[in-house]
Enzyme design. Structure first.
Site, PDB file in Angstrom:
ATOM      1  N   LYS A 204       0.819  -1.212   0.000  1.00 21.75           N
ATOM      2  CA  LYS A 204       0.000   0.000   0.000  1.00 21.75           C
ATOM      3  C   LYS A 204       0.852   1.261   0.000  1.00 21.75           C
ATOM      4  CE  LYS A 204      -4.360  -1.985   1.346  1.00 21.75           C
ATOM      5  NZ  LYS A 204      -5.366  -2.243   2.350  1.00 21.75           N
ATOM      6  N   ARG A 239      -3.108 -10.108   4.832  1.00 22.47           N
ATOM      7  CA  ARG A 239      -3.557 -10.242   3.430  1.00 22.47           C
ATOM      8  C   ARG A 239      -2.459  -9.667   2.547  1.00 22.47           C
ATOM      9  NH1 ARG A 239      -5.825  -7.101  -0.348  1.00 22.47           N
ATOM     10  NH2 ARG A 239      -7.392  -7.985  -1.722  1.00 22.47           N
TER      11      ARG A 239
HETATM   12  N1  PMM Z   1      -7.315  -4.097   0.901  1.00 23.65           N
HETATM   13  C1  PMM Z   1      -7.630  -4.168  -0.408  1.00 23.65           C
HETATM   14  C2  PMM Z   1      -8.639  -5.047  -0.860  1.00 23.65           C
HETATM   15  N2  PMM Z   1      -9.280  -5.858   0.016  1.00 23.65           N
HETATM   16  N3  PMM Z   1      -9.609  -6.649   2.197  1.00 23.65           N
HETATM   17  C3  PMM Z   1      -9.306  -6.594   3.491  1.00 23.65           C
HETATM   18  N4  PMM Z   1      -9.950  -7.391   4.358  1.00 23.65           N
HETATM   19  N5  PMM Z   1      -8.358  -5.753   3.990  1.00 23.65           N
HETATM   20  C4  PMM Z   1      -7.671  -4.896   3.191  1.00 23.65           C
HETATM   21  O1  PMM Z   1      -6.832  -4.130   3.695  1.00 23.65           O
HETATM   22  C5  PMM Z   1      -7.965  -4.909   1.790  1.00 23.65           C
HETATM   23  C6  PMM Z   1      -8.958  -5.824   1.325  1.00 23.65           C
HETATM   24  C7  PMM Z   1      -6.940  -3.287  -1.385  1.00 23.65           C
HETATM   25  O2  PMM Z   1      -5.754  -3.868  -1.842  1.00 23.65           O
HETATM   26  P1  PMM Z   1      -5.571  -4.693  -3.235  1.00 23.65           P
HETATM   27  O3  PMM Z   1      -5.906  -3.757  -4.361  1.00 23.65           O
HETATM   28  O4  PMM Z   1      -4.165  -5.089  -3.212  1.00 23.65           O
HETATM   29  O5  PMM Z   1      -6.471  -5.867  -3.251  1.00 23.65           O
END
Ligand code: PMM
Length: 263
Positions: A204, A239
């Site tokens: 991020k 994650r």
């Molecule tokens: N961040 C993203 C997408 N889904 N779900 C959870 N539970 N927690 C998060 O911090 C989160 C998520 C955004 O990141 P990506 O684009 O890499 O999927």
């Protein structure tokens, strides 16, 4: 939890896994390397992203989930929509990961409750287009804790079992870099709510800012450091995009905490 975005526009892996076969191969590879879950998403949540329709989102994720589950890969679905969650559960997903924590779709909690599956409730204040404007807090740790508690109450009222609830501070979602660091620094306050906590820091922007404007690929070591520290602080899960590095990081945290490196 390994990230598998079946989207053209996610901030770090957008466009890489739009093809079903590529997506499935990547999900299986993360599982074989040691991910406990593969988190399949069909809509980008990057700041400013436009929404796709529910049928498009469901059509992106369902075939990938079906193929992963056929190979015994445990799958969570990353969606804010009840309709997509239903399609994903039907395809074999075993956890619903809702970045809106039930706030985007009033039907979500009852879908989760009737399926009786674990439910990741993330802290959220609004969709991607508006979330940067919503990053205003008195005390971010206390405000996120209180807002998450209300999200939990709503889920319980809709029939979700308290045993199935997992919380997530929602790093980067209506939060600036300082908010994210304060939330990580105060993770114990969220853990005190008594639910497992998931942390999503992978690649991020706040990690890039810390390191002098690094692009997403250059944020992997910092991601692994967050994974180690989150695990050490008592998080249930992280994650991440790069499963290998975070598995090593979590193994170190675990051995450090237990005072031994073997089972
Ligand atoms: N961040 C993203 C997408 N889904 N779900 C959870 N539970 N927690 C998060 O911090 C989160 C998520 C955004 O990141 P990506 O684009 O890499 O999927």
């Amino acid at each position: 939890m390994g990230v598998l975005n079946v989207t053209p526009d996610s901030f770090s892996d957008g466009g890489r896994y739009l093809d079903v076969a590529d997506a499935v191969a990547h999900g299986v590879a993360m599982f074989r390397r040691g991910a406990d879950l593969v988190d399949v998403g069909g809509e980008s949540t990057r700041p400013g992203a436009s929404r796709v329709s529910a049928p498009v989102e469901a059509a992106r994720v369902a075939p990938v989930i079906r193929a992963l589950v056929a190979q015994d890969v445990p799958v969570s679905v990353d969606t804010t929509r009840a309709e997509v969650a239903s399609a994903a559960l039907e395809a074999g997903a075993s956890i619903v990961n809702d970045v809106s924590g039930g706030l985007a779709d009033p039907a979500m909690a009852s879908v989760v409750a009737s399926a009786g599956v674990p439910y990741v409730l993330m802290h959220w204040r609004g969709h991607s287009r508006q979330m940067d404007r919503l990053a205003v807090y008195d005390d971010v740790v206390r405000d996120v804790r209180d807002e998450l508690s209300r999200q939990v109450d709503a889920a319980l009222a809709a029939g979700v079992s308290s045993d199935d609830i997992i919380l997530d501070p929602g790093l980067g979602f209506a939060k600036d870099a300082t908010h994210n660091w304060q939330l990580l620094n105060g993770l114990d306050v969220l853990l005190d709510l008594g639910f497992p906590v998931l942390v999503g820091a992978s690649r991020k922007r706040f990690l890039g800012t810390l390191l002098g404007d690094r692009n997403p690929d250059g944020r992997e070591n910092a991601t692994a450091a967050v994974s180690a520290l989150a695990a050490f602080a008592g998080a249930w899960g992280v994650r991440v995009h790069d499963v290998d590095r975070s598995l090593d990081a979590v193994a170190v945290a675990r051995a450090w905490r237990r005072g031994q490196g073997h089972d």
